[in-house]
Design a protein around this motif. Sequence first.
Motif, PDB file in Angstrom:
ATOM      1  N   VAL A 186       0.835  -1.201   0.000  1.00 47.69           N
ATOM      2  CA  VAL A 186       0.000   0.000   0.000  1.00 47.69           C
ATOM      3  C   VAL A 186       0.869   1.249   0.000  1.00 47.69           C
ATOM      4  O   VAL A 186       0.615   2.213  -0.731  1.00 47.69           O
ATOM      5  CB  VAL A 186      -0.939   0.011   1.225  1.00 47.69           C
ATOM      6  CG1 VAL A 186      -1.774   1.284   1.247  1.00 47.69           C
ATOM      7  CG2 VAL A 186      -1.855  -1.204   1.199  1.00 47.69           C
ATOM      8  N   SER A 187       1.908   1.231   0.831  1.00 51.96           N
ATOM      9  CA  SER A 187       2.826   2.365   0.895  1.00 51.96           C
ATOM     10  C   SER A 187       3.561   2.555  -0.420  1.00 51.96           C
ATOM     11  O   SER A 187       3.737   3.686  -0.903  1.00 51.96           O
ATOM     12  CB  SER A 187       3.831   2.144   2.036  1.00 51.96           C
ATOM     13  OG  SER A 187       4.777   3.181   2.094  1.00 51.96           O
ATOM     14  N   GLU A 188       3.992   1.457  -1.023  1.00 52.04           N
ATOM     15  CA  GLU A 188       4.717   1.546  -2.296  1.00 52.04           C
ATOM     16  C   GLU A 188       3.802   2.063  -3.402  1.00 52.04           C
ATOM     17  O   GLU A 188       4.227   2.845  -4.266  1.00 52.04           O
ATOM     18  CB  GLU A 188       5.265   0.171  -2.651  1.00 52.04           C
ATOM     19  CG  GLU A 188       6.380  -0.297  -1.722  1.00 52.04           C
ATOM     20  CD  GLU A 188       6.789  -1.732  -1.964  1.00 52.04           C
ATOM     21  OE1 GLU A 188       6.159  -2.364  -2.851  1.00 52.04           O
ATOM     22  OE2 GLU A 188       7.703  -2.228  -1.282  1.00 52.04           O
ATOM     23  N   ALA A 189       2.522   1.671  -3.353  1.00 49.31           N
ATOM     24  CA  ALA A 189       1.565   2.148  -4.356  1.00 49.31           C
ATOM     25  C   ALA A 189       1.366   3.655  -4.230  1.00 49.31           C
ATOM     26  O   ALA A 189       1.249   4.368  -5.246  1.00 49.31           O
ATOM     27  CB  ALA A 189       0.242   1.420  -4.203  1.00 49.31           C
ATOM     28  N   ALA A 190       1.327   4.147  -2.991  1.00 45.98           N
ATOM     29  CA  ALA A 190       1.162   5.588  -2.766  1.00 45.98           C
ATOM     30  C   ALA A 190       2.361   6.357  -3.316  1.00 45.98           C
ATOM     31  O   ALA A 190       2.211   7.438  -3.906  1.00 45.98           O
ATOM     32  CB  ALA A 190       0.993   5.865  -1.272  1.00 45.98           C
ATOM     33  N   LYS A 191       3.555   5.811  -3.129  1.00 50.07           N
ATOM     34  CA  LYS A 191       4.763   6.471  -3.638  1.00 50.07           C
ATOM     35  C   LYS A 191       4.770   6.478  -5.166  1.00 50.07           C
ATOM     36  O   LYS A 191       5.170   7.469  -5.794  1.00 50.07           O
ATOM     37  CB  LYS A 191       6.001   5.757  -3.104  1.00 50.07           C
ATOM     38  CG  LYS A 191       6.219   5.933  -1.611  1.00 50.07           C
ATOM     39  CD  LYS A 191       7.429   5.143  -1.129  1.00 50.07           C
ATOM     40  CE  LYS A 191       7.620   5.320   0.378  1.00 50.07           C
ATOM     41  NZ  LYS A 191       8.755   4.503   0.892  1.00 50.07           N
ATOM     42  N   GLN A 199       1.635  13.240   2.695  1.00 50.96           N
ATOM     43  CA  GLN A 199       0.386  12.705   2.156  1.00 50.96           C
ATOM     44  C   GLN A 199       0.277  11.202   2.403  1.00 50.96           C
ATOM     45  O   GLN A 199      -0.801  10.699   2.714  1.00 50.96           O
ATOM     46  CB  GLN A 199       0.314  12.988   0.654  1.00 50.96           C
ATOM     47  CG  GLN A 199       0.079  14.453   0.315  1.00 50.96           C
ATOM     48  CD  GLN A 199       0.158  14.723  -1.176  1.00 50.96           C
ATOM     49  OE1 GLN A 199       0.879  14.029  -1.905  1.00 50.96           O
ATOM     50  NE2 GLN A 199      -0.573  15.735  -1.643  1.00 50.96           N
ATOM     51  N   GLU A 200       1.395  10.504   2.252  1.00 50.55           N
ATOM     52  CA  GLU A 200       1.399   9.062   2.515  1.00 50.55           C
ATOM     53  C   GLU A 200       1.075   8.772   3.976  1.00 50.55           C
ATOM     54  O   GLU A 200       0.300   7.868   4.289  1.00 50.55           O
ATOM     55  CB  GLU A 200       2.770   8.481   2.160  1.00 50.55           C
ATOM     56  CG  GLU A 200       2.867   6.983   2.410  1.00 50.55           C
ATOM     57  CD  GLU A 200       4.283   6.476   2.256  1.00 50.55           C
ATOM     58  OE1 GLU A 200       4.550   5.346   2.721  1.00 50.55           O
ATOM     59  OE2 GLU A 200       5.135   7.192   1.702  1.00 50.55           O
ATOM     60  N   PHE A 201       1.662   9.578   4.879  1.00 53.31           N
ATOM     61  CA  PHE A 201       1.406   9.379   6.309  1.00 53.31           C
ATOM     62  C   PHE A 201      -0.049   9.680   6.652  1.00 53.31           C
ATOM     63  O   PHE A 201      -0.707   8.899   7.351  1.00 53.31           O
ATOM     64  CB  PHE A 201       2.330  10.274   7.128  1.00 53.31           C
ATOM     65  CG  PHE A 201       2.004  10.287   8.604  1.00 53.31           C
ATOM     66  CD1 PHE A 201       2.306   9.204   9.411  1.00 53.31           C
ATOM     67  CD2 PHE A 201       1.369  11.382   9.168  1.00 53.31           C
ATOM     68  CE1 PHE A 201       1.992   9.210  10.758  1.00 53.31           C
ATOM     69  CE2 PHE A 201       1.047  11.408  10.520  1.00 53.31           C
ATOM     70  CZ  PHE A 201       1.372  10.313  11.314  1.00 53.31           C
TER      71      PHE A 201
END
Length: 292
Positions: A186-191, A199-201
């Motif tokens: 999920v984090s990698e997709a946001a990046k 924004q990711e946080f």
Amino acid sequence: MAHHNSLGKVLSLTPAVLIFAVLALLPVINLFIVSFHEVSWLGGAKQMEWVGVDNYIAIGDDPLFKAGVFNTIIVVLVATTAQVVIGLGLALACSSVGDKSRPFRALLILPLLIPGIVIGAIWRLMYNSEFGIFNLILESIGLSGHDWLGSSSTALAAVIVVDVWHWMPFAFLLLLAAVESLPRDVSEAAKIDGATAWQEFRKVTLPLLYPAIFMTFLFRAVMASKIFDEVFLLTAGGPGTSTEVVSFTIFQRYFLQDNAGYGSALSVSIIFVVSVIIVIALNANKSKGMSQ
């Protein structure tokens, strides 16, 4: 066959559950019974005189208890919020560093391993108005020292600082486990979508961590509502009632004044109020989760 196996497992747990229920409820039931009596000692024997709800009515006229409730609310809100915020920040930092942060993690949990009496001695020395480290730092930069524990304007804040230092590692450990269990994809997709770190946080990490943050806050809030060691060791409720908390009020009424009936009524009232707050908070959290 599966039904019989599940029934057998339930029956096998029943004795343990019953023993736990008795051990947990028996002291509370005894406390509830005592709260309707005036307890005295005659020739070493306990004498109990029925007074009905008089002990509960007296709570409303107890200035010490009122001060204790006010200060306890401040401690719970300020200390718990600080512990969760700092613990979350450190958990995110340690998780981002990885295995290299292991020595730092071990250092962070040290306050949890120190006995309460030692914590009291350490911080009393640090807060000492004559040779404490805080006043030495102030004096080294040309400022005058301060009586941190003897002044009503700073005594409660000083106690809160000690509580945050003592219990922040607990929040850190709970939140670190939650952070390290987050799905990486999920984090990698946001990046990949071009999200900034903030924004990711805010939109990814924080929502995923909400259940852990809520439970950590609730658990620590319940524990903070029972704060006693720091107050007893540092200020004994003073100066005046500036650091009086409900646990210390109960200690004074129950043990120092030997008023077991009234002390029991105070204890039952606190148990009831805290239980209601926990139920309301859990239901609100459940409703929020269902709405999402």
